[in-house]
Design a protein around this motif. Structure first.
Motif, short mmCIF file in Angstrom:
data_model
loop_
_atom_site.label_atom_id
_atom_site.label_comp_id
_atom_site.label_asym_id
_atom_site.label_seq_id
_atom_site.Cartn_x
_atom_site.Cartn_y
_atom_site.Cartn_z
N PHE A 95 -2.29 -8.62 -5.35
CA PHE A 95 -1.53 -8.81 -3.98
C PHE A 95 -0.50 -9.58 -4.47
O PHE A 95 0.54 -9.87 -3.22
CB PHE A 95 -2.26 -9.29 -2.80
N ILE A 98 3.23 -8.50 -3.79
CA ILE A 98 3.89 -8.17 -2.43
C ILE A 98 3.99 -9.50 -1.50
O ILE A 98 4.91 -9.74 -0.89
CB ILE A 98 3.06 -7.21 -1.81
N SER A 136 3.63 -5.87 6.30
CA SER A 136 2.31 -6.62 6.13
C SER A 136 1.12 -6.12 7.01
O SER A 136 -0.19 -5.88 6.38
CB SER A 136 2.55 -7.93 7.05
N VAL A 139 0.00 -3.29 4.44
CA VAL A 139 -0.81 -3.75 3.38
C VAL A 139 -2.27 -3.94 3.82
O VAL A 139 -3.22 -4.00 3.17
CB VAL A 139 -0.34 -4.95 2.77
N TYR A 142 -4.40 -1.16 4.04
CA TYR A 142 -4.50 -0.32 2.54
C TYR A 142 -5.60 -1.17 2.16
O TYR A 142 -6.72 -0.47 1.54
CB TYR A 142 -3.26 -0.44 1.95
N THR A 252 0.00 -13.02 6.13
CA THR A 252 -0.26 -11.80 5.55
C THR A 252 -1.59 -11.76 4.65
O THR A 252 -2.22 -10.73 4.56
CB THR A 252 0.99 -11.14 4.89
N ILE A 256 -5.15 -9.81 4.88
CA ILE A 256 -5.59 -8.97 3.78
C ILE A 256 -7.13 -9.58 3.34
O ILE A 256 -8.08 -8.71 3.13
CB ILE A 256 -4.76 -9.22 2.35
#
Length: 264
Positions: A95, A98, A136, A139, A142, A252, A256
């Motif tokens: 990650f 990104i 954000s 992601v 995802y 962000t 995640i």
């Protein structure tokens, strides 16, 4: 502009208004490609960022030169202090592209607020903050679906260890906080900080212009403290520009991390 006096030269002080963020079209007016001052600032910020990274990476060597060292140091800051710190080395590596893109894009557009002749942040109008918040959010979704499949939404909305009767109360709160408030707060935090910073700078330098140019007698001396406050707020705005880019990127990464953890 940072000048608070109208072009007619009426000699009166005109404070900044919300119209600062809705400037008239400069190019292609009335078409889908219409560009105003803020759109041009955004394009300049992105172009400058791309050029700087290209210059720093066009001749990659084992023993890095000055430009390559600076780029690697900046990327390592995000990789080590954000991606790997929160996600671990394996997921952090996945990650970090990104996260680094988000950080440097926000930083480039924030810092334009203190650059002469640009004087407004590209993130001070809601379009860019919304797009970045959506990125954000996507992601985050995802990462959760990739890790837990369809169970991601179940784990997010129905936390383990909670008595089933409480799901009537907990699930709507989890849905609101996880899937609605996160992108909204990311957008508003970035937007409002840049809006407030711009208004403060315009107010200080507009007042300075008014006192030095239009005020009579001893009133002109008031331009000295307003200029001083403007310079102080400029330094503060640079700090805010960096801090807001870091906070957005950090949050962000936190989202995640929450999405890929075993339990939410």
């Amino acid at each position: 502009m940072l000048v608070g006096v109208t072009s007619s030269g009426d000699g009166e002080f005109h404070p900044p208004t919300i119209m600062e963020f809705f400037p008239p079209a400069i190019l292609f007016e009335g078409t889908p490609f219409e560009l105003n001052r803020i759109m041009l600032v955004r394009l300049i910020a992105v172009a400058a960022m791309l050029v700087l990274f290209w210059l720093g990476t066009r001749k990659m060597t084992i023993i890095p030169g000055r430009g390559q060292s600076i780029v690697e140091m900046l990327l390592d800051f995000i990789r080590i202090n954000v991606a790997e710190e929160l996600l671990g080395k394996k997921d952090g590596k996945r990650f970090v592209p990104i996260l680094a893109t988000i950080f440097f894009m926000i930083l480039a557009m924030n810092i334009t607020g203190v650059i002469p002749f640009l004087n407004i942040a590209g993130t001070s109008v809601i379009g860019v903050p919304v797009v970045l918040a959506i990125v954000s959010y996507v992601v985050f979704i995802y990462a959760g679906v990739k890790k837990n499949g369809g169970n991601f939404f179940k784990l997010a909305l129905f936390p383990s260890g909670v008595p089933k009767a409480f799901y009537i109360l907990i699930t709507p709160i989890e849905f609101l906080s996880t899937f609605i408030l996160r992108p909204v707060t990311l957008t508003l935090r970035l937007l409002m900080n840049m809006v407030a910073g711009h208004i403060l700078l315009v107010l200080c330098f507009s007042a300075t212009w008014f006192f030095f140019v239009n005020a009579d007698g001893l009133m002109a001396l008031f331009g000295v403290p307003t200029l001083a406050f403007g310079l102080i707020f400029t330094l503060f705005e640079i700090l805010v520009a960096v801090l807001q880019a870091y906070i957005f990127t950090l949050l962000t990464a936190v989202y995640i991390q929450l999405a890929i953890s075993e339990e939410h």
